[in-house]
Scaffold this active site. Structure first.
Site, mmCIF file in Angstrom:
data_model
loop_
_atom_site.group_PDB
_atom_site.id
_atom_site.type_symbol
_atom_site.label_atom_id
_atom_site.label_comp_id
_atom_site.label_asym_id
_atom_site.label_seq_id
_atom_site.Cartn_x
_atom_site.Cartn_y
_atom_site.Cartn_z
ATOM 1 N N LYS A 50 54.514 -17.473 -129.886
ATOM 2 C CA LYS A 50 54.067 -16.402 -128.792
ATOM 3 C C LYS A 50 54.173 -15.265 -129.084
ATOM 4 C CE LYS A 50 58.472 -17.030 -126.535
ATOM 5 N NZ LYS A 50 59.213 -17.283 -125.434
ATOM 6 N N ARG A 149 64.584 -20.092 -114.336
ATOM 7 C CA ARG A 149 63.081 -19.409 -114.605
ATOM 8 C C ARG A 149 62.152 -20.337 -113.890
ATOM 9 N NH1 ARG A 149 62.294 -17.078 -120.583
ATOM 10 N NH2 ARG A 149 62.214 -19.443 -120.894
ATOM 11 N N HIS A 179 65.477 -25.216 -121.099
ATOM 12 C CA HIS A 179 65.705 -24.046 -121.950
ATOM 13 C C HIS A 179 67.059 -23.525 -121.706
ATOM 14 C CE1 HIS A 179 64.553 -21.021 -124.672
ATOM 15 N NE2 HIS A 179 64.964 -20.041 -123.840
ATOM 16 N N ARG A 235 62.508 -26.696 -130.895
ATOM 17 C CA ARG A 235 61.504 -25.447 -130.845
ATOM 18 C C ARG A 235 62.214 -24.293 -131.510
ATOM 19 N NH1 ARG A 235 62.515 -26.829 -125.457
ATOM 20 N NH2 ARG A 235 63.543 -24.927 -125.038
ATOM 21 N N TYR A 280 59.669 18.064 -130.664
ATOM 22 C CA TYR A 280 59.818 18.524 -129.455
ATOM 23 C C TYR A 280 61.184 18.662 -129.114
ATOM 24 C CZ TYR A 280 54.997 16.685 -129.194
ATOM 25 O OH TYR A 280 53.696 16.432 -129.479
ATOM 26 N N CYS A 327 58.022 11.446 -132.530
ATOM 27 C CA CYS A 327 56.820 11.783 -131.862
ATOM 28 C C CYS A 327 55.777 10.382 -131.676
ATOM 29 C CB CYS A 327 55.856 12.756 -132.634
ATOM 30 S SG CYS A 327 56.819 14.149 -133.031
ATOM 31 N N MET A 328 54.752 10.428 -131.083
ATOM 32 C CA MET A 328 53.815 9.223 -130.884
ATOM 33 C C MET A 328 53.497 8.843 -132.004
ATOM 34 S SD MET A 328 50.558 8.816 -128.531
ATOM 35 C CE MET A 328 51.517 9.393 -127.055
ATOM 36 N N ASP A 329 53.061 9.836 -133.349
ATOM 37 C CA ASP A 329 52.574 9.270 -134.207
ATOM 38 C C ASP A 329 53.222 9.817 -135.603
ATOM 39 O OD1 ASP A 329 50.189 8.545 -132.722
ATOM 40 O OD2 ASP A 329 50.007 10.681 -132.572
#
Length: 399
Positions: A50, A149, A179, A235, A280, A327-329
């Site tokens: 998953k 759950r 589970h 599993r 930043y 930073c983001m990038d």
């Protein structure tokens, strides 16, 4: 969409220097075989793939395991994940571990996807849809033994649900599972309570002549440390990727190997003068002249912003601390003292270089995440390169 190429792999790797995750399919196979050796004779496993195989890539992993006799099938979380696998030609069993909404029933039944049930309205709708299609819906019943759950209760009410499921003409009850909530703890008392409820309920079903063919409760931690939980199948989730279910489970003693490494490349090296700041907010100010390198990857790629001021990378076999905000990038690291450092040098964010290793567990601990979350959130703009027998065999990238 993902673009797939198995030609000119080396050129693709050169192209992906900004950032790439390398997935060792042999490590995944090795980890599964190590776990298979622990199981009872005749047991096999669902490979839990998953969330895009916990960020590793569900489709390449499923294709690599299609011929493995110890893999019964694959476990996913949603109908969309199941149908993506079928669309790529995956033939083995696929089990959806969560709730499937009725809009998906027709497609799932047509493709023999195993559907988890625990609500009576689901049974009614599945039976009606299956009758229309002229074939049976294959279901696994979720039993709540303490996770809280989803699932029926292990009591008289739950027994009546199972009887109703068996009573529908167009439903085939193939499996039942539960589970563990705390199998990854050193103290197994809570897990053993859940296991007793599961065993007692299966005994109750047996007394009623309801012997469900495929019973499974063993998750990753239970495969490794709770052999009492072995039933018809197990599993394998986080451990198939060589990662720890928790800090209380030592996977190394079972010979498991991490399958994922994450790399980038230095794009710029400069001298930061004493008193100058980086990134930043000016959170880091140099107390001396120092050499700083820029790495072109950031939280937009899933690399945690909370590693600001805490994280490290490995360059030329040496750990280099992160300076200032991620930073983001992009982000910056201290490379003072590394002779000859220049743009183009490889940066290891997860993995091993020389005698140094940075694990997903370490990054999780430093960033306040945990290893599952960290690998799952490696961004879609990070290409995946797959190794088999030590050689690149496939690349996947977003287009």
């Amino acid at each position: 969409m993902w673009h797939q190429s198995d030609e000119h792999i080396e050129e693709n790797i050169e192209r992906y220097k900004r950032g790439m995750a390398v997935i060792d399919l042999d490590a995944i196979k090795h980890n599964l075989l190590q776990m298979k050796e622990l199981l009872n004779e005749g047991m096999n496993m669902y490979a839990v793939i998953k969330t895009n195989g916990y960020g590793h890539g569900s489709i390449p992993i499923a294709k690599a395991l299609e011929s493995a006799p110890y893999i019964r099938g694959y476990a996913v979380a949603t109908p969309e994940e199941a149908m993506e696998l079928r669309g790529e030609g995956i033939k083995k069993e696929i089990l959806i571990l969560g709730y499937s909404f009725p809009y998906s029933y027709e497609e799932l039944i047509e493709n023999d996807v195993r559907i988890t049930v625990f609500r009576e309205d689901s049974l009614e709708e599945l039976d009606k849809t299956a009758a229309k299609l002229g074939k049976n819906a294959i279901v696994h019943i979720a039993l709540d033994t303490g996770m809280g759950r989803i699932g029926i209760t292990p009591d008289e009410e739950g027994l009546q649900f199972v009887k109703k499921a068996y009573g529908y003409k167009n439903i085939t009850v193939e499996g039942m599972f539960s589970h563990f909530a705390r199998a990854d703890e050193t103290d197994k008392s809570a897990a053993l309570k859940q296991l007793k409820l599961f065993k007692d309920f299966t005994s109750l079903l047996h007394e009623q002549g309801l012997d469900i063919p495929v019973k499974h409760i063993s998750n990753s931690a239970a495969i490794l440390e709770l052999p009492e939980s072995y039933f018809d199948a197990a599993r394998a989730g986080i451990t198939m990727y060589g990662l720890k279910p928790s800090e209380e489970v030592d996977v190394s003693k079972f010979g498991l190997k991490p399958a994922l490494s994450l790399y980038s490349t230095i794009t710029y090296v400069k001298t930061l003068k004493k008193g100058q700041s980086v990134s930043y907010g000016g959170l880091f100010t140099a107390d001396r002249d120092m050499k700083v390198a820029t790495v072109p990857l950031g939280y937009g790629d899933g690399y945690p912003r909370l590693l600001t001021g805490k994280g490290e990378v490995i360059i030329k076999g040496r750990r280099c601390p992160i300076l200032g905000r991620i930073c983001m990038d992009q982000f910056m690291v201290d490379v003072s003292g590394i002779e000859g450092i220049k743009a183009g040098e490889k940066v290891t964010l997860i993995g091993t270089d020389g005698n140094e290793t940075i694990s997903a567990e370490e990054l999780g601990e430093r960033s306040g995440r945990f290893n599952y979350e960290l690998v799952c959130l490696i961004g879609a703009r990070i290409p995946r390169v797959y190794l088999l027998e030590g050689k690149p065999v496939l690349t996947l990238s977003r287009t």
